[in-house]
Design a protein around this motif. Structure first.
Motif, mmCIF file in Angstrom:
data_model
loop_
_atom_site.group_PDB
_atom_site.id
_atom_site.type_symbol
_atom_site.label_atom_id
_atom_site.label_comp_id
_atom_site.label_asym_id
_atom_site.label_seq_id
_atom_site.Cartn_x
_atom_site.Cartn_y
_atom_site.Cartn_z
ATOM 1 N N GLY A 2 -3.109 -50.500 38.917
ATOM 2 C CA GLY A 2 -3.870 -49.293 38.597
ATOM 3 C C GLY A 2 -5.053 -49.509 37.680
ATOM 4 N N ARG A 28 -0.662 -42.409 46.090
ATOM 5 C CA ARG A 28 -0.405 -41.371 45.093
ATOM 6 C C ARG A 28 0.995 -40.789 45.243
ATOM 7 N NH1 ARG A 28 -5.287 -37.474 44.011
ATOM 8 N NH2 ARG A 28 -4.224 -37.375 42.008
ATOM 9 N N LEU A 75 0.795 -46.571 44.290
ATOM 10 C CA LEU A 75 -0.272 -45.911 43.537
ATOM 11 C C LEU A 75 -1.397 -45.446 44.448
ATOM 12 C CD1 LEU A 75 -0.445 -48.325 40.465
ATOM 13 C CD2 LEU A 75 0.655 -46.068 40.563
ATOM 14 N N GLY A 115 -4.940 -47.058 35.152
ATOM 15 C CA GLY A 115 -3.480 -47.099 35.241
ATOM 16 C C GLY A 115 -2.838 -47.355 33.892
ATOM 17 N N PRO A 154 0.181 -40.344 40.367
ATOM 18 C CA PRO A 154 -0.951 -41.128 39.862
ATOM 19 C C PRO A 154 -2.277 -40.392 40.073
ATOM 20 C CG PRO A 154 0.463 -42.472 41.267
ATOM 21 C CD PRO A 154 0.910 -41.046 41.412
ATOM 22 N N VAL A 199 -6.541 -44.057 39.346
ATOM 23 C CA VAL A 199 -5.491 -45.078 39.424
ATOM 24 C C VAL A 199 -5.318 -45.514 40.882
ATOM 25 C CG1 VAL A 199 -3.044 -45.546 39.003
ATOM 26 C CG2 VAL A 199 -4.360 -44.184 37.351
#
Length: 105
Positions: A88, A42, A39, A92, A6, A10
């Motif tokens: 996100g 990451r 998210l 996202g 991500p 995000v």
């Protein structure tokens, strides 16, 4: 193909969603919280994760029309806005849709 990391935007949206959910005690489900944690950190997302994220946004775009609280307001956020961030946020949606389009070829 697997291992979609991500982007920072995000991760930042997911982090904000977790903060707002903790503060206002509304928005999202346990699934959304788990996604936000993924998210925010990451952690890599699988192809199936990307499909799920993209699908979430398609189903929940109607949440932007809710009037109980304000969409995009960090001082009185709607539950839908908090949930959207957990997945996100707008970043996202754009990211997942872009990755999914490449996967779908």
């Amino acid at each position: 193909m697997a291992g979609h990391v991500p982007p920072k935007a995000v991760a930042d949206a997911a982090a904000l969603g977790l903060e707002l959910r903790a503060k206002f005690k509304r928005g999202g489900t346990d699934v959304g919280v788990k996604r936000a944690e993924q998210l925010k950190a990451r952690r890599e997302c699988s192809d199936a994760d990307i499909a799920a994220i993209s699908s979430y946004f398609k189903r929940h775009v109607v949440d932007k029309d809710a009037k109980a609280h304000e969409w995009g307001d960090n001082d009185d956020p709607s539950a839908g806005y908090v949930a959207w961030l957990l997945w996100g946020g707008d970043a996202g949606e754009k990211w997942a849709d872009g990755v999914k389009a490449k996967l779908d070829g």
